[in-house]
Motif scaffolding. Structure first.
Motif, mmCIF file in Angstrom:
data_model
loop_
_atom_site.group_PDB
_atom_site.id
_atom_site.type_symbol
_atom_site.label_atom_id
_atom_site.label_comp_id
_atom_site.label_asym_id
_atom_site.label_seq_id
_atom_site.Cartn_x
_atom_site.Cartn_y
_atom_site.Cartn_z
ATOM 1 N N ARG A 32 0.838 -1.204 0.000
ATOM 2 C CA ARG A 32 0.000 0.000 0.000
ATOM 3 C C ARG A 32 0.864 1.243 0.000
ATOM 4 N N ASN A 33 1.959 1.242 0.752
ATOM 5 C CA ASN A 33 2.854 2.393 0.776
ATOM 6 C C ASN A 33 3.523 2.599 -0.573
ATOM 7 N N ASN A 34 3.938 1.529 -1.214
ATOM 8 C CA ASN A 34 4.599 1.634 -2.514
ATOM 9 C C ASN A 34 3.656 2.101 -3.607
ATOM 10 N N ASN A 43 0.454 2.251 -14.494
ATOM 11 C CA ASN A 43 -0.049 1.159 -15.312
ATOM 12 C C ASN A 43 0.215 -0.156 -14.584
ATOM 13 N N ASN A 44 -0.827 -0.956 -14.424
ATOM 14 C CA ASN A 44 -0.686 -2.245 -13.751
ATOM 15 C C ASN A 44 -0.166 -3.302 -14.703
ATOM 16 N N SER A 45 0.805 -2.962 -15.508
ATOM 17 C CA SER A 45 1.245 -3.883 -16.548
ATOM 18 C C SER A 45 2.292 -4.866 -16.048
ATOM 19 N N ILE A 107 -1.916 -7.828 -4.380
ATOM 20 C CA ILE A 107 -0.825 -7.426 -3.481
ATOM 21 C C ILE A 107 0.525 -7.668 -4.155
ATOM 22 N N SER A 108 0.684 -8.841 -4.757
ATOM 23 C CA SER A 108 1.946 -9.150 -5.436
ATOM 24 C C SER A 108 2.173 -8.234 -6.631
ATOM 25 N N LEU A 109 1.089 -7.838 -7.298
ATOM 26 C CA LEU A 109 1.226 -6.981 -8.475
ATOM 27 C C LEU A 109 1.863 -5.643 -8.131
ATOM 28 N N ASP A 110 1.602 -5.131 -6.934
ATOM 29 C CA ASP A 110 2.235 -3.874 -6.523
ATOM 30 C C ASP A 110 3.758 -3.986 -6.520
ATOM 31 N N GLU A 121 16.688 -20.529 -20.064
ATOM 32 C CA GLU A 121 17.332 -21.842 -20.030
ATOM 33 C C GLU A 121 18.840 -21.650 -19.931
ATOM 34 N N GLU A 122 19.409 -22.266 -18.892
ATOM 35 C CA GLU A 122 20.844 -22.206 -18.660
ATOM 36 C C GLU A 122 21.338 -23.620 -18.363
ATOM 37 N N LEU A 123 22.637 -23.813 -18.363
ATOM 38 C CA LEU A 123 23.179 -25.130 -18.053
ATOM 39 C C LEU A 123 22.844 -25.573 -16.632
ATOM 40 N N ILE A 124 22.861 -24.631 -15.704
ATOM 41 C CA ILE A 124 22.641 -24.965 -14.300
ATOM 42 C C ILE A 124 21.155 -25.125 -13.953
ATOM 43 N N ARG A 125 20.267 -24.402 -14.658
ATOM 44 C CA ARG A 125 18.827 -24.516 -14.414
ATOM 45 C C ARG A 125 18.047 -23.843 -15.530
ATOM 46 N N SER A 126 16.793 -24.195 -15.593
ATOM 47 C CA SER A 126 15.843 -23.547 -16.493
ATOM 48 C C SER A 126 14.648 -23.159 -15.651
ATOM 49 N N ALA A 127 14.205 -21.900 -15.763
ATOM 50 C CA ALA A 127 13.126 -21.446 -14.885
ATOM 51 C C ALA A 127 12.512 -20.154 -15.400
ATOM 52 N N PHE A 128 11.283 -19.894 -14.933
ATOM 53 C CA PHE A 128 10.682 -18.587 -15.132
ATOM 54 C C PHE A 128 11.390 -17.634 -14.191
ATOM 55 N N ARG A 129 11.477 -16.383 -14.590
ATOM 56 C CA ARG A 129 12.100 -15.391 -13.714
ATOM 57 C C ARG A 129 11.569 -14.008 -14.034
ATOM 58 N N ILE A 130 11.728 -13.108 -13.088
ATOM 59 C CA ILE A 130 11.343 -11.711 -13.249
ATOM 60 C C ILE A 130 12.611 -10.915 -13.533
ATOM 61 N N VAL A 131 12.567 -10.110 -14.582
ATOM 62 C CA VAL A 131 13.697 -9.245 -14.918
ATOM 63 C C VAL A 131 13.204 -7.808 -15.030
ATOM 64 N N ASP A 132 14.105 -6.894 -14.871
ATOM 65 C CA ASP A 132 13.812 -5.460 -15.003
ATOM 66 C C ASP A 132 12.633 -5.031 -14.136
ATOM 67 N N ASN A 133 12.689 -5.375 -12.844
ATOM 68 C CA ASN A 133 11.612 -4.999 -11.924
ATOM 69 C C ASN A 133 11.863 -3.582 -11.403
ATOM 70 N N PRO A 134 11.042 -2.604 -11.831
ATOM 71 C CA PRO A 134 11.249 -1.225 -11.372
ATOM 72 C C PRO A 134 10.872 -1.020 -9.904
ATOM 73 N N GLN A 135 10.214 -2.001 -9.288
ATOM 74 C CA GLN A 135 9.831 -1.893 -7.875
ATOM 75 C C GLN A 135 10.902 -2.452 -6.946
ATOM 76 N N ALA A 136 11.980 -3.002 -7.510
ATOM 77 C CA ALA A 136 13.049 -3.594 -6.701
ATOM 78 C C ALA A 136 14.205 -2.609 -6.552
ATOM 79 N N GLU A 137 14.630 -2.439 -5.325
ATOM 80 C CA GLU A 137 15.789 -1.589 -5.035
ATOM 81 C C GLU A 137 17.078 -2.341 -5.347
ATOM 82 N N SER A 138 17.081 -3.637 -5.017
ATOM 83 C CA SER A 138 18.219 -4.500 -5.310
ATOM 84 C C SER A 138 17.702 -5.928 -5.403
#
Length: 151
Positions: A32-34, A43-45, A107-110, A121-138
């Motif tokens: 809610r604060n964010n 945009n809730n994209s 809540i997660s969408l915020d 897909e990488e040699l060590i693992r293959s997985a879904f992931r989030i990239v370029d998250n503007p809501q993440a500080e680090s």
């Protein structure tokens, strides 16, 4: 700062489910604060990459979609969780691209606004992931957890 806070909480709980149930109100409050922050897109994209679409078409049958949630934990404070699901909930937001469906609760969408979900897909693992998250500080080095921007 957030990591130290969650580390202290984690030590005081005997199991993960108790910890996650206890942190959900905290996540909701930060969310809610964010949502009023100038850094948050109005945009809730959620951007669904071509690699995500391709993989979902391979593994998801009719009516099955990718659900993304944010939980307390991980080495940076919050962690991304990916599951295949077939039941929508009241607070779900749906995103579609070329027949692939991704669902995120409000809540997660915020914590995900403006992010890209991809399949890597990488040699060590293959997985879904989030990239370029503007809501993440680090984020952690593996990309599975992040620290949320504080207002």
């Amino acid at each position: 700062m957030i990591f130290c806070f969650f580390k202290k909480i984690l030590i005081s709980f005997s199991n993960k489910s108790t910890f996650l149930l206890s942190t959900r109100p905290i996540i909701s409050r930060i969310s809610r604060n964010n949502s009023s922050s100038a850094n948050v897109s109005e945009n809730n994209s959620l951007i669904i990459s071509e690699s995500c679409v391709k993989r979902l078409k391979q593994i998801a049958s009719d009516g099955v979609f990718l659900r993304i949630t944010i939980d307390g934990g991980g080495c940076s404070g919050f962690q991304y969780k990916f599951d295949l699901d077939s039941e929508l909930k009241n607070d779900d937001e749906c995103f579609n691209r070329d027949g692939a469906k991704v669902v995120v609760d409000k809540i997660s969408l915020d914590f995900l606004k403006g992010s890209t979900v991809e399949y890597k897909e990488e040699l060590i693992r293959s997985a879904f992931r989030i990239v370029d998250n503007p809501q993440a500080e680090s984020k952690c080095s593996c990309g599975s957890s992040f620290a949320a921007k504080m207002p």
